[in-house]
Design a protein around this motif. Structure first.
Motif, short mmCIF file in Angstrom:
data_model
loop_
_atom_site.label_atom_id
_atom_site.label_comp_id
_atom_site.label_asym_id
_atom_site.label_seq_id
_atom_site.Cartn_x
_atom_site.Cartn_y
_atom_site.Cartn_z
N ARG A 1 -6.61 -1.88 -5.62
CA ARG A 1 -7.47 -0.75 -5.31
C ARG A 1 -8.95 -1.14 -5.37
NH1 ARG A 1 -3.72 1.70 -8.77
NH2 ARG A 1 -5.24 1.75 -10.46
N ASN B 1 -7.61 -4.81 0.53
CA ASN B 1 -7.73 -3.41 0.10
C ASN B 1 -8.79 -3.21 -0.96
OD1 ASN B 1 -5.46 -3.22 1.74
ND2 ASN B 1 -4.42 -1.78 0.39
N GLU C 1 -10.27 0.05 1.12
CA GLU C 1 -8.96 0.69 1.11
C GLU C 1 -8.66 1.28 2.49
OE1 GLU C 1 -7.53 3.04 -2.08
OE2 GLU C 1 -8.86 2.12 -3.56
N LYS C 2 -7.42 1.13 2.92
CA LYS C 2 -7.09 1.45 4.30
C LYS C 2 -7.09 2.94 4.60
CE LYS C 2 -7.00 -2.85 4.32
NZ LYS C 2 -8.31 -3.51 4.51
N THR D 1 -1.59 -7.66 3.04
CA THR D 1 -2.00 -6.29 3.33
C THR D 1 -0.89 -5.51 4.03
OG1 THR D 1 -4.34 -6.90 3.47
CG2 THR D 1 -3.68 -4.85 4.53
N LEU E 1 0.96 -2.13 2.64
CA LEU E 1 1.01 -0.87 3.39
C LEU E 1 2.44 -0.44 3.67
CD1 LEU E 1 -1.87 -1.49 5.96
CD2 LEU E 1 -1.95 -0.05 3.92
#
Length: 495
Positions: free
Chosen positions: A28, A197, A201-202, A274, A278
């Motif tokens: 995070r 991320n 962050e996405k 990543t 996700l």
């Protein structure tokens, strides 16, 4: 200038970061925010200089000084100080399509060029920018604003990185119907899979993409233009095409044993992690794992640092980062005065974390790989490395880093990540559209133009200028949109 003595009265403050040993427990974002009242005082530190280098974006001694987007920095710093957040957002939005991206991943060229930086600490412009945009999202200032009138013109944007998104946003604002094609499974390009991320962050990307969709932009993922979809199809379906595919050819390291298993390009490593995060929060195991491995990152820069931070979060046994060049000085040299970009040593978040975990800086300067050593299964197990020194070519006068005899040594390595930069656009896209390339394998255009050698085909971003910063990609996307608009309409009111 709301507070003429603000830079004397208030010290620079930034939001607190989580401690290295705490933040490596997850992926995070770890940079906190100041309370709004304290952030406003940071705006007061801006001197509203007569010559604001912070927003200049000009070349000085071969380096950019100030923001390439030419953000109206003194204006919105003053508006932050006065608490006029709505106008601050209006001024920021005038020059920057995506402040939520730049305020997280840009190296803050504005702050390096800040006059306060000459004899003290710069204004915390990057955090002021982040405070403005996040306040705008939180307070509902940002709402879908689809164009009231459509032009009937259609544009295809190939690539959904920062340049492609900027071009799409601007062209849609003008009233053209824009479709963005992305070869990966999700929109974002470099922002999505090239930046970890913990830096971006996405959900921040998803929020912006949802807004663009509600304003009328169409996104098509999983389509590799030039392979899955032919260039002729695109040119038949759309009035204009904008190529924003990035500088996607990673620079390799040629040394004996390069074919060993366990050697990857940094972009493939970061993308795999990543995507797995996700898809399944790493539960699917579909990523290049660094757990309990001796990881060696070849190359510095942001990508090398991101590999260090990611490997640590995955549980690497050790992390070593090899850099060819000498360590930069800790303070500006006399021949590198303000407002030039400061050529000083930067210890980034990944290196900070390595120091906390392993007790030492992971970087080994003036060193390169001489040989990749394989075990009997053909997997990388060691690296033979050698020290380098700068030597001048007597004929050309140029210096190059050359091996030093007798300095060879061996280090353990069972996962090697090559983060040596990129060499230009991928050939199949250029070939598909028959666009001319320059000597550096970037798509060629005339100076200051974005029209390629192919009719109705434009380009922007790293594909056009070579590997660069997110701010440059956004600027190029905006300028390419203006060029496309002019070619379609005969004039443009885009900025």
């Amino acid at each position: 200038m709301g507070k003429p003595t603000g830079f004397l009265e208030y010290e620079r403050k930034v939001g607190e970061c989580a401690a290295p040993l705490e933040r490596i427990k997850n992926f995070r974002e770890f940079h906190g925010n100041l309370p709004k009242t304290e952030q406003q005082l940071q705006g007061a530190r801006c001197m509203a200089c007569g010559v604001p280098f912070c927003q200049a974006g000009v070349m000085i001694a071969g380096m950019v000084s100030g923001c390439p987007l030419q953000n109206l920095v003194p204006e919105w710093n003053d508006l932050v100080y006065s608490g006029n957040w709505e106008k601050a957002y209006a001024r920021l939005n005038k020059t920057n399509c995506f402040p939520e991206f730049t305020s997280r991943v840009c190296p803050a060229l504005c702050e390096a060029a800040c006059t306060c930086n000459l004899n003290g600490e710069p204004v915390s412009t990057k955090e002021n920018e982040r405070a403005i945009i996040e306040n705008a999202w939180a307070s509902g200032m940002i709402q879908p604003r689809p164009p009231k009138v459509r032009t009937g013109k259609t544009v295809a944007v190939v690539g959904s990185g920062p340049a492609g998104l900027a071009a799409a946003a601007q062209l849609n604002r003008r009233g053209h119907q824009v479709t963005v094609f992305e070869r990966h499974d999700r929109v974002g390009g470099l922002l999505r899979y090239g930046i970890p991320n913990m830096k971006l962050e996405k959900k921040i990307i998803d929020r912006r993409i949802a807004l663009m969709e509600s304003e009328g932009v169409t996104f098509v993922t999983g389509v590799d233009v030039g392979r899955d979809k032919k260039s002729k199809e695109l040119l038949d379906e759309f009035d204009r095409v904008v190529l924003c595919c990035g500088a996607s050819n990673p620079r390799d390291i040629q040394a004996p044993g390069r074919e060993a298993k366990g050697i990857y390009f940094a972009v493939d490593f970061l993308t795999s992690v990543t995507k797995s995060l996700l898809d399944s929060s790493l539960r699917d195991g579909e990523y290049i794992d660094a757990k309990d491995r001796h990881v060696v990152v070849i190359g510095g820069g942001d990508t090398g640092n991101d590999c260090v931070g990611t490997a640590i979060r995955l549980g690497a046994k050790t992390v070593t980062q090899l850099e060819m060049m000498p360590k930069a000085p800790d303070e500006r040299a006399e021949d590198n005065p303000w407002p030039q970009w400061p050529k000083v040593c930067k210890t980034d978040y990944g290196q900070e974390e390595a120091i906390a975990v392993y007790g030492h800086d992971p970087r080994v300067y003036q060193t390169t790989v001489k040989e990749f050593v394989k075990d009997k299964e053909g997997r990388i197990c060691k690296l033979k490395i050698v020290s380098l020194e700068a030597k001048e070519n007597p004929k050309t006068g140029r210096k190059s880093m050359e091996p030093v005899e007798g300095t060879e040594r061996t280090i353990p390595a069972d996962l090697v990540l090559i983060a040596a930069g990129f060499l230009g656009t991928q050939g199949y896209v250029a070939d598909a559209f028959h666009v001319e390339l320059d000597s550096r394998s970037n798509v060629y255009t005339r100076q200051g133009d974005y029209q390629t050698s192919a009719e109705r085909v434009f380009t922007a971003g790293d594909m056009h200028r070579g590997q660069s910063l997110v701010v440059w990609a956004i600027r190029e996307g905006r300028e390419a949109a203006r060029a496309v608009d002019e070619s379609l309409m005969g004039y443009s009111n885009l900025k």
